[in-house]
Design a protein around this motif. Structure first.
Motif, PDB file in Angstrom:
ATOM      1  N   LEU A  32       0.831  -1.204   0.000  1.00 49.24           N
ATOM      2  CA  LEU A  32       0.000   0.000   0.000  1.00 49.24           C
ATOM      3  C   LEU A  32       0.862   1.249   0.000  1.00 49.24           C
ATOM      4  O   LEU A  32       0.594   2.221  -0.698  1.00 49.24           O
ATOM      5  CB  LEU A  32      -0.946  -0.020   1.205  1.00 49.24           C
ATOM      6  N   SER A  33       1.883   1.264   0.714  1.00 51.15           N
ATOM      7  CA  SER A  33       2.754   2.432   0.771  1.00 51.15           C
ATOM      8  C   SER A  33       3.469   2.646  -0.563  1.00 51.15           C
ATOM      9  O   SER A  33       3.657   3.776  -1.004  1.00 51.15           O
ATOM     10  CB  SER A  33       3.764   2.271   1.903  1.00 51.15           C
ATOM     11  N   THR A  86       1.570   9.239  -5.913  1.00 55.13           N
ATOM     12  CA  THR A  86       2.042  10.609  -5.645  1.00 55.13           C
ATOM     13  C   THR A  86       2.983  11.089  -6.750  1.00 55.13           C
ATOM     14  O   THR A  86       2.890  12.223  -7.229  1.00 55.13           O
ATOM     15  CB  THR A  86       2.752  10.656  -4.290  1.00 55.13           C
ATOM     16  N   ARG A 132       1.016   4.070  -2.961  1.00 54.33           N
ATOM     17  CA  ARG A 132       0.794   5.478  -2.664  1.00 54.33           C
ATOM     18  C   ARG A 132       1.950   6.326  -3.204  1.00 54.33           C
ATOM     19  O   ARG A 132       1.733   7.447  -3.709  1.00 54.33           O
ATOM     20  CB  ARG A 132       0.653   5.647  -1.155  1.00 54.33           C
ATOM     21  N   ILE A 133       3.132   5.773  -3.093  1.00 53.17           N
ATOM     22  CA  ILE A 133       4.291   6.521  -3.609  1.00 53.17           C
ATOM     23  C   ILE A 133       4.168   6.696  -5.114  1.00 53.17           C
ATOM     24  O   ILE A 133       4.383   7.792  -5.652  1.00 53.17           O
ATOM     25  CB  ILE A 133       5.590   5.797  -3.230  1.00 53.17           C
TER      26      ILE A 133
END
Length: 322
Positions: free
Chosen positions: A2-3, A10, A6-7
């Motif tokens: 998930l991180s 972004t 998200r990166i």
């Protein structure tokens, strides 16, 4: 996971934002009234834009815009005027004339960009080409001119010849430039003593021209007076001719009348002519009419009677009127 997602998200948003900003700021441009623009599509020049106002194009890096001025530029050859000061370059302006004299000549060239595409891409440094062409044109024309023409009355002709030669060179190099005017600033001799000597010669020539003009004026004045006197003499001669012709006609008419009278009464006419001739030849002599009938000569004293005859009294009224 998930991180990491998200990166990536972004980063994608950042890239999209940058792209949108680039598109927003590079898809339009403005052209001022004094400018002209050239659109470059992947480095290839399109047609020039000369109409002022807001214009649109494809975003960078697909299309770029190059703006150039439509104003008139001045090329100073042999000197530089900056901040109110003039700096000379004598090594550039020293040249030899056609009669083997050295002069210092500098000039200014008025030019403008008429083809932006050629100006941008046909030469790496079009202004340097223009400067070198100006130098070559000026030296060529000065080299075929006499020093008197370069320093005095031939400057206008030299300027015209330099402009013609320079325009032909610029057209040959095809750098998108047009020559508007060429103006000689200073043409002088390199040495003060030589300049003074030439100035004295120029002053002497001007004085000579002044004297020649004055002499020509005096000559014209005398010619006009002589023509006027000639016309007066001709007029008087014509008048005298007419008068003599009229007198001759009158004498002929009198002679014809006398001749007619003589044919009718020759004796009387002859005596009358003798008496009239005597009155003209001897105006103070007294004439007597005499009759000789024998031993006694009688005459009639007409002259004496005229002298003794009293004068009639003057009119008193006429005296008062006088």
């Amino acid at each position: 996971m998930l991180s990491l997602k998200r990166i990536y998200t972004t980063i994608g948003l950042v890239i999209l934002t940058v792209v949108l900003i680039i598109v927003a700021f590079t898809t339009w441009y403005t052209v001022d009234e004094s400018d002209q623009a050239v659109i470059l599509t992947f480095g290839k020049a399109e047609e020039a834009i000369t109409e002022p106002g807001l214009h649109f194009k494809l975003p960078w890096p697909i299309q770029n815009v190059e703006k150039l001025s439509k104003e008139t530029f001045s090329l100073q050859f042999g000197y530089e005027a900056k901040d109110g000061e003039i700096k000379d370059f004598p090594n550039e302006t020293k040249m030899i004339t056609g009669d083997e004299n050295i002069v210092l000549a500098d000039l200014v060239v008025q030019w403008k960009i008429t083809d932006p595409q050629k100006y941008l891409f046909n030469a790496e440094n079009p202004q340097k080409i223009l400067y070198d062409s100006t130098s070559a044109s000026l030296r060529s024309i000065i080299g075929s001119s006499k020093i008197d023409d370069a320093l005095t009355s031939g400057k206008a002709e030299i300027e015209a010849d330099v402009r013609e030669l320079l325009s032909s060179l610029v057209e040959k190099y095809d750098i998108g430039i047009s020559i508007l005017a060429v103006k000689l600033q200073d043409v002088e001799l390199p040495n003060k003593d030589v300049r003074k000597a030439f100035t004295d010669v120029t002053d002497a020539r001007e004085t000579s021209n002044t004297k020649i003009n004055e002499a020509q004026k005096y000559r014209n004045q005398k010619l006009n007076e002589a023509k006027g006197e000639e016309e007066a003499i001709k007029s008087r001669a014509e008048g005298e001719k007419t008068a003599r012709l009229e007198r001759a006609r009158g004498d002929v008419a009198v002679f014809n009348e006398l001749y007619d009278e003589y044919k009718n009464n020759p004796d009387i006419t002859r005596e009358r002519l003798v008496l009239e001739t005597l009155e003209q030849v001897l105006p103070t002599a007294e004439i007597y009419i005499m009759n000789d009938d024998g031993n006694t000569m009688k005459y009639f004293p007409i002259r004496q009677m005229e002298k003794e005859q009293p004068k009639p009294p003057e009119d008193e009224g006429s005296e008062e009127n006088e």
